[in-house]
Design a protein around this motif. Structure first.
Motif, mmCIF file in Angstrom:
data_model
loop_
_atom_site.group_PDB
_atom_site.id
_atom_site.type_symbol
_atom_site.label_atom_id
_atom_site.label_comp_id
_atom_site.label_asym_id
_atom_site.label_seq_id
_atom_site.Cartn_x
_atom_site.Cartn_y
_atom_site.Cartn_z
ATOM 1 N N VAL A 31 67.618 9.507 -18.114
ATOM 2 C CA VAL A 31 67.008 8.181 -18.274
ATOM 3 C C VAL A 31 66.327 8.078 -19.640
ATOM 4 O O VAL A 31 66.505 7.100 -20.369
ATOM 5 C CB VAL A 31 66.022 7.894 -17.117
ATOM 6 C CG1 VAL A 31 65.165 6.676 -17.420
ATOM 7 C CG2 VAL A 31 66.779 7.695 -15.812
ATOM 8 N N ALA A 32 65.544 9.095 -20.010
ATOM 9 C CA ALA A 32 64.820 9.070 -21.289
ATOM 10 C C ALA A 32 65.776 9.009 -22.479
ATOM 11 O O ALA A 32 65.479 8.348 -23.480
ATOM 12 C CB ALA A 32 63.922 10.296 -21.398
ATOM 13 N N ILE A 36 71.445 7.082 -18.699
ATOM 14 C CA ILE A 36 71.354 6.195 -17.532
ATOM 15 C C ILE A 36 70.402 5.080 -17.922
ATOM 16 O O ILE A 36 69.243 5.335 -18.259
ATOM 17 C CB ILE A 36 70.832 6.925 -16.280
ATOM 18 C CG1 ILE A 36 71.789 8.038 -15.858
ATOM 19 C CG2 ILE A 36 70.630 5.933 -15.132
ATOM 20 C CD1 ILE A 36 71.323 8.858 -14.657
ATOM 21 N N ARG A 37 70.906 3.864 -17.920
ATOM 22 C CA ARG A 37 70.070 2.717 -18.295
ATOM 23 C C ARG A 37 68.955 2.527 -17.288
ATOM 24 O O ARG A 37 69.119 2.805 -16.098
ATOM 25 C CB ARG A 37 70.921 1.452 -18.368
ATOM 26 C CG ARG A 37 71.915 1.482 -19.498
ATOM 27 C CD ARG A 37 72.884 0.335 -19.455
ATOM 28 N NE ARG A 37 72.216 -0.961 -19.395
ATOM 29 C CZ ARG A 37 72.839 -2.099 -19.116
ATOM 30 N NH1 ARG A 37 74.123 -2.110 -18.865
ATOM 31 N NH2 ARG A 37 72.188 -3.228 -19.084
ATOM 32 N N SER A 38 67.829 2.027 -17.774
ATOM 33 C CA SER A 38 66.695 1.758 -16.891
ATOM 34 C C SER A 38 65.836 0.668 -17.511
ATOM 35 O O SER A 38 66.022 0.283 -18.667
ATOM 36 C CB SER A 38 65.861 3.026 -16.695
ATOM 37 O OG SER A 38 65.211 3.384 -17.893
ATOM 38 N N LEU A 39 64.903 0.195 -16.734
ATOM 39 C CA LEU A 39 63.926 -0.759 -17.245
ATOM 40 C C LEU A 39 62.546 -0.316 -16.796
ATOM 41 O O LEU A 39 62.392 0.385 -15.807
ATOM 42 C CB LEU A 39 64.230 -2.190 -16.802
ATOM 43 C CG LEU A 39 64.317 -2.516 -15.312
ATOM 44 C CD1 LEU A 39 62.935 -2.860 -14.768
ATOM 45 C CD2 LEU A 39 65.239 -3.684 -15.123
ATOM 46 N N VAL A 47 66.077 1.622 -11.945
ATOM 47 C CA VAL A 47 67.490 1.681 -12.312
ATOM 48 C C VAL A 47 68.276 0.785 -11.363
ATOM 49 O O VAL A 47 68.178 0.935 -10.144
ATOM 50 C CB VAL A 47 68.014 3.138 -12.219
ATOM 51 C CG1 VAL A 47 69.483 3.201 -12.602
ATOM 52 C CG2 VAL A 47 67.177 4.075 -13.082
ATOM 53 N N LEU A 48 69.039 -0.134 -11.924
ATOM 54 C CA LEU A 48 69.885 -0.990 -11.107
ATOM 55 C C LEU A 48 71.067 -0.186 -10.580
ATOM 56 O O LEU A 48 71.564 0.718 -11.262
ATOM 57 C CB LEU A 48 70.393 -2.180 -11.919
ATOM 58 C CG LEU A 48 69.333 -3.192 -12.343
ATOM 59 C CD1 LEU A 48 69.940 -4.217 -13.298
ATOM 60 C CD2 LEU A 48 68.735 -3.886 -11.138
ATOM 61 N N VAL A 52 73.782 3.008 -12.324
ATOM 62 C CA VAL A 52 74.161 4.321 -11.800
ATOM 63 C C VAL A 52 75.686 4.416 -11.788
ATOM 64 O O VAL A 52 76.262 5.421 -12.222
ATOM 65 C CB VAL A 52 73.587 4.555 -10.384
ATOM 66 C CG1 VAL A 52 74.064 5.889 -9.826
ATOM 67 C CG2 VAL A 52 72.065 4.470 -10.390
ATOM 68 N N ASP A 53 76.345 3.356 -11.334
ATOM 69 C CA ASP A 53 77.811 3.324 -11.314
ATOM 70 C C ASP A 53 78.386 3.466 -12.722
ATOM 71 O O ASP A 53 79.388 4.158 -12.921
ATOM 72 C CB ASP A 53 78.321 2.029 -10.680
ATOM 73 C CG ASP A 53 78.001 1.928 -9.206
ATOM 74 O OD1 ASP A 53 77.736 2.976 -8.580
ATOM 75 O OD2 ASP A 53 77.998 0.800 -8.677
ATOM 76 N N GLU A 54 77.766 2.792 -13.710
ATOM 77 C CA GLU A 54 78.228 2.905 -15.104
ATOM 78 C C GLU A 54 78.184 4.356 -15.569
ATOM 79 O O GLU A 54 79.131 4.832 -16.199
ATOM 80 C CB GLU A 54 77.336 2.072 -16.040
ATOM 81 C CG GLU A 54 77.567 0.598 -15.997
ATOM 82 C CD GLU A 54 76.572 -0.152 -16.892
ATOM 83 O OE1 GLU A 54 75.798 0.484 -17.638
ATOM 84 O OE2 GLU A 54 76.555 -1.394 -16.807
ATOM 85 N N TYR A 55 77.098 5.048 -15.271
ATOM 86 C CA TYR A 55 76.961 6.445 -15.671
ATOM 87 C C TYR A 55 78.054 7.292 -15.022
ATOM 88 O O TYR A 55 78.715 8.081 -15.695
ATOM 89 C CB TYR A 55 75.573 6.975 -15.303
ATOM 90 C CG TYR A 55 75.442 8.459 -15.508
ATOM 91 C CD1 TYR A 55 75.299 8.999 -16.784
ATOM 92 C CD2 TYR A 55 75.510 9.342 -14.430
ATOM 93 C CE1 TYR A 55 75.219 10.359 -16.984
ATOM 94 C CE2 TYR A 55 75.429 10.709 -14.624
ATOM 95 C CZ TYR A 55 75.278 11.213 -15.900
ATOM 96 O OH TYR A 55 75.198 12.573 -16.089
#
Length: 64
Positions: A31-32, A36-39, A47-48, A52-55
């Motif tokens: 995440v950092a 893995i994208r996050s907000l 995390v949407l 997770v699916d994209e990763y």
């Protein structure tokens, strides 16, 4: 009385770690680093599900 169960709209980093079968430290690193994208929501990261699916899809494509 009818009970409605809501699906999670986003996940905590620890939930993502559990979903992926990774340790919390590894997931926090992913995440950092932005793998893995996050907000940021207050003091927490979220995390949407599609992120997770994209990763997972990106890692599978790299392995192919």
């Amino acid at each position: 009385m009818r009970t409605t169960r809501l699906q999670a709209k986003w996940h905590t980093v620890s939930e993502v770690a559990e979903m992926l079968g990774f340790g919390l430290s590894k997931t926090k690193m992913l995440v950092a680093s932005g793998q893995i994208r996050s907000l940021k929501d207050g003091r927490n990261r979220r995390v949407l599900p599609e992120w997770v699916d994209e990763y997972v899809n990106r890692r599978a494509a790299e392995a192919a």
